[in-house]
Motif scaffolding. Structure first.
Motif, PDB file in Angstrom:
ATOM      1  N   VAL A  10       0.836  -1.199   0.000  1.00  0.00           N
ATOM      2  CA  VAL A  10       0.000   0.000   0.000  1.00  0.00           C
ATOM      3  C   VAL A  10       0.873   1.251   0.000  1.00  0.00           C
ATOM      4  CG1 VAL A  10      -1.808   1.270   1.205  1.00  0.00           C
ATOM      5  CG2 VAL A  10      -1.855  -1.226   1.167  1.00  0.00           C
ATOM      6  N   SER A  44      -0.084   3.876   5.734  1.00  0.00           N
ATOM      7  CA  SER A  44      -0.460   2.553   5.229  1.00  0.00           C
ATOM      8  C   SER A  44       0.014   1.479   6.200  1.00  0.00           C
ATOM      9  CB  SER A  44       0.145   2.326   3.846  1.00  0.00           C
ATOM     10  OG  SER A  44       1.566   2.396   3.890  1.00  0.00           O
ATOM     11  N   ASN A  96      -5.018   4.940   5.962  1.00  0.00           N
ATOM     12  CA  ASN A  96      -5.611   3.833   5.211  1.00  0.00           C
ATOM     13  C   ASN A  96      -5.826   2.615   6.107  1.00  0.00           C
ATOM     14  OD1 ASN A  96      -6.299   2.966   2.365  1.00  0.00           O
ATOM     15  ND2 ASN A  96      -4.842   1.341   2.889  1.00  0.00           N
ATOM     16  N   ASN A 111     -12.788   0.811   3.936  1.00  0.00           N
ATOM     17  CA  ASN A 111     -12.099  -0.334   3.361  1.00  0.00           C
ATOM     18  C   ASN A 111     -12.466  -0.489   1.884  1.00  0.00           C
ATOM     19  OD1 ASN A 111     -14.586  -1.606   3.235  1.00  0.00           O
ATOM     20  ND2 ASN A 111     -14.142  -3.086   4.843  1.00  0.00           N
ATOM     21  N   CYS A 112     -11.810  -1.426   1.236  1.00  0.00           N
ATOM     22  CA  CYS A 112     -11.929  -1.574  -0.215  1.00  0.00           C
ATOM     23  C   CYS A 112     -13.345  -1.928  -0.652  1.00  0.00           C
ATOM     24  CB  CYS A 112     -10.948  -2.632  -0.712  1.00  0.00           C
ATOM     25  SG  CYS A 112     -11.104  -4.213   0.156  1.00  0.00           S
ATOM     26  N   SER A 144     -16.131   0.977  -2.816  1.00  0.00           N
ATOM     27  CA  SER A 144     -16.557   0.644  -4.172  1.00  0.00           C
ATOM     28  C   SER A 144     -18.057   0.833  -4.370  1.00  0.00           C
ATOM     29  CB  SER A 144     -16.158  -0.795  -4.516  1.00  0.00           C
ATOM     30  OG  SER A 144     -16.842  -1.719  -3.678  1.00  0.00           O
ATOM     31  N   THR A 146     -19.640  -8.851  -2.652  1.00  0.00           N
ATOM     32  CA  THR A 146     -18.356  -8.285  -3.061  1.00  0.00           C
ATOM     33  C   THR A 146     -17.368  -9.409  -3.320  1.00  0.00           C
ATOM     34  OG1 THR A 146     -17.250  -8.105  -0.912  1.00  0.00           O
ATOM     35  CG2 THR A 146     -18.823  -6.386  -1.471  1.00  0.00           C
ATOM     36  N   GLN A 165     -13.488  -9.951  -3.513  1.00  0.00           N
ATOM     37  CA  GLN A 165     -12.283  -9.255  -3.099  1.00  0.00           C
ATOM     38  C   GLN A 165     -11.043 -10.072  -3.415  1.00  0.00           C
ATOM     39  OE1 GLN A 165     -12.619  -6.987   0.633  1.00  0.00           O
ATOM     40  NE2 GLN A 165     -14.403  -8.259   1.012  1.00  0.00           N
ATOM     41  N   GLY A 199      -5.660  -8.427  -0.303  1.00  0.00           N
ATOM     42  CA  GLY A 199      -6.061  -7.906   0.993  1.00  0.00           C
ATOM     43  C   GLY A 199      -5.359  -8.576   2.155  1.00  0.00           C
ATOM     44  N   LYS A 218     -14.183  -9.170   7.873  1.00  0.00           N
ATOM     45  CA  LYS A 218     -14.707  -8.132   7.001  1.00  0.00           C
ATOM     46  C   LYS A 218     -16.226  -8.049   6.994  1.00  0.00           C
ATOM     47  CE  LYS A 218     -10.939  -7.391   3.775  1.00  0.00           C
ATOM     48  NZ  LYS A 218     -10.781  -5.951   3.998  1.00  0.00           N
ATOM     49  N   CYS A 263      -5.424  -8.007  -7.475  1.00  0.00           N
ATOM     50  CA  CYS A 263      -5.685  -6.708  -6.878  1.00  0.00           C
ATOM     51  C   CYS A 263      -7.130  -6.219  -6.947  1.00  0.00           C
ATOM     52  CB  CYS A 263      -4.771  -5.638  -7.501  1.00  0.00           C
ATOM     53  SG  CYS A 263      -3.073  -5.782  -6.950  1.00  0.00           S
ATOM     54  N   ARG A 286     -11.157  -5.329  -6.802  1.00  0.00           N
ATOM     55  CA  ARG A 286     -12.332  -5.624  -5.980  1.00  0.00           C
ATOM     56  C   ARG A 286     -13.543  -5.423  -6.874  1.00  0.00           C
ATOM     57  NH1 ARG A 286      -7.694  -6.007  -3.120  1.00  0.00           N
ATOM     58  NH2 ARG A 286      -8.001  -6.053  -0.883  1.00  0.00           N
TER      59      ARG A 286
END
Length: 235
Positions: free
Chosen positions: A15, A81, A104, A148-149, A153, A174, A176, A180, A202, A229, A231
């Motif tokens: 990150v 990060s 982050n 979070n990711c 989104s 989702t 992912q 992660g 999560k 990578c 999502r």
């Protein structure tokens, strides 16, 4: 246009590398400090960092000497990060030393006086900074977090739909990436030909976090896929 001098905490991780890549030639930010663990401190960034992203290490950071992850740093603000195991204590130390901390990490996301910010949705939550300083005894410094990711989104398009039409309920799935889990990741035998249908760390977090943006009922299912990578979200 003024350029703000930026320090990156956890600069050698994946990150941190992405921060370095995204901030290269940025019109408003200039990286002037890179901070990482003791094994990296004292080395040029190019030597300390096992670069994992596509492309080369940005030329503007190659020769920066990595600093320990503690104030002071030669910068105006820091992007963090750091892993959550060390982020809470370290980010507070920087905020207490007068640095704005853009985090982050998940460590402060659910604290009531810390903005969990998606600017297009809840920029007004920056007003919490004054309360945060009062509560925590910060002077110039503060902490702001991002989602979070998964949440980042789907929250912006759902917020736009909610403002225009109103939303009563949403069912989300989702997909992912295994990135992660961080580098070096998880054992290949655990992921080959496998989709993990439930992620304990999560799934429970999406519901309370979205309440820091808006309130329509949300049901979310999170699954881990063998992607490097991206999502993906399906509603």
């Amino acid at each position: 246009m003024k350029k703000y001098r930026v320090g990156i905490l956890g600069a050698t991780g994946t990150v941190g590398q992405r921060f370095a890549q995204l901030l290269e030639n940025h019109p408003q930010f200039e990286i002037t400090a890179m901070a990482a663990s003791d094994r990296s401190a004292g080395k040029p960034y190019a030597e300390a960092c096992a670069w994992k992203l596509p492309g080369k290490i940005p030329a503007n950071v190659r020769d920066i000497i990595v600093s320990p992850i503690e104030p002071p740093l030669d910068c105006d603000l820091v992007f963090s990060s750091l892993p959550s195991s060390v982020a809470r204590e370290t980010e507070e130390a920087f905020a207490r030393a007068g640095y704005p901390v853009i985090s982050n990490s998940s460590s402060y996301r659910m604290d009531e006086d810390v903005p969990l910010l998606i600017p297009e949705i809840n920029a007004d939550h920056l007003g919490l900074i004054d309360k945060q300083r009062e509560n925590r005894g910060f002077t110039k410094g503060f902490i702001v977090t991002n989602p979070n990711c998964a949440v980042i989104s789907f929250a912006p398009p759902l917020a736009a739909l909610h403002r225009k039409f109103g939303i009563e309920s949403v069912i989300l799935t989702t997909m992912q990436a295994i990135s992660g889990a961080g580098y070096p990741g998880v054992a290949s035998l655990d992921i080959v030909d496998n989709v993990v249908p439930y992620i304990a760390a999560k799934s429970p977090r999406s519901r309370p976090r979205r309440r820091k943006y808006w309130e329509p009922l949300l049901r979310a299912a999170l699954k881990k896929l063998i992607l490097r990578c991206p999502r993906n979200v399906f509603a």
